[in-house]
Structures are given as C-alpha cells and as structure tokens.
Design a protein around this motif. Sequence first.
Motif: not given
Length: 151
Positions: A12-16, A37-57
Amino acid sequence: MDESDVSQQEPVWMVAANVVAWRRCGVGGQELRPGTKFFKGGAKVYVAGVYWGPGGERITVAGRERHTSRWIVIDTATRHLHSFRPKLVHTPRLLERLREAGHGYGLDADQAAATSATLEQYARQYRAATAPNSPHPDRCLCHSCLIGEPE
C-alpha cells in the motif's frame, strides 16, 4: 493469519517520515532532547492517520519502538517529524499491525504525494512556533538549526 497469508499481502502507498534528531522542549525551548519518547532520532515512521480538524498538529504513526524494536502505532506531534514522502510499503508485519489498529487502508500515489507536501509544511510551521520569542541555545542541535530552516 498463517504464513502464506502474511507473505501475499498487497503493498500500500503511505506517507513515510523521519523523526527529528533533536527537538526543543522545556521552558523557552532551551532544553534539547534526542528523538521522542517512543522513537530514536532519525527513525523512519509511516503516517497511519492525520487529524486535519485542528490543522494536522497531531498524527498517528507506525514505527519501530525505541527500546524493543517492536512495531507500534501511536499519536505524535507533527513537529517532531520531517522529510515527509510517499512510499510503497511492503513490510508484512507493519501492514498487519496497521490493520489491527484499524489504519491499514493506505492511499493512492497521488494522495500520498499531496499529503506528504502538506504535512511537511505543517511540520515546519509548528517547529517555528515552538518558543518563538526565545533564542536558541549556543550550538543548538534542534532540527531547524541543523538544516538551516528559517524561523
């Protein structure tokens, strides 16, 4: 789900994105901490969901946890991520973990590209808003200073 089902999942296409190496925090942003707290600096993560209501914060991301290297799905601040880009994800365990959390739907390539550009813009904006009237400490290692991002 048996071994044959896991190996035959459709990519599947995701945003990394990557976690910032150092982030400003504390009173006036004078304290620097590596990664989150949960990820090391430089770690690759994948965006699973965005809350666009408050401006993607805040966004929901999946990645390998700092201490155990297990795949986790958590909410994090957009300003703690950088280098958003579309990515075709093939990793069976990641896709399985996302489906368990209810986020395994993915995007099409055009949506992933548009979303990554928007999230990069929001991340820059939120990093600049972190302690805007406070000077950076000497030899600051925050993401904005390391890449020369304008304040």
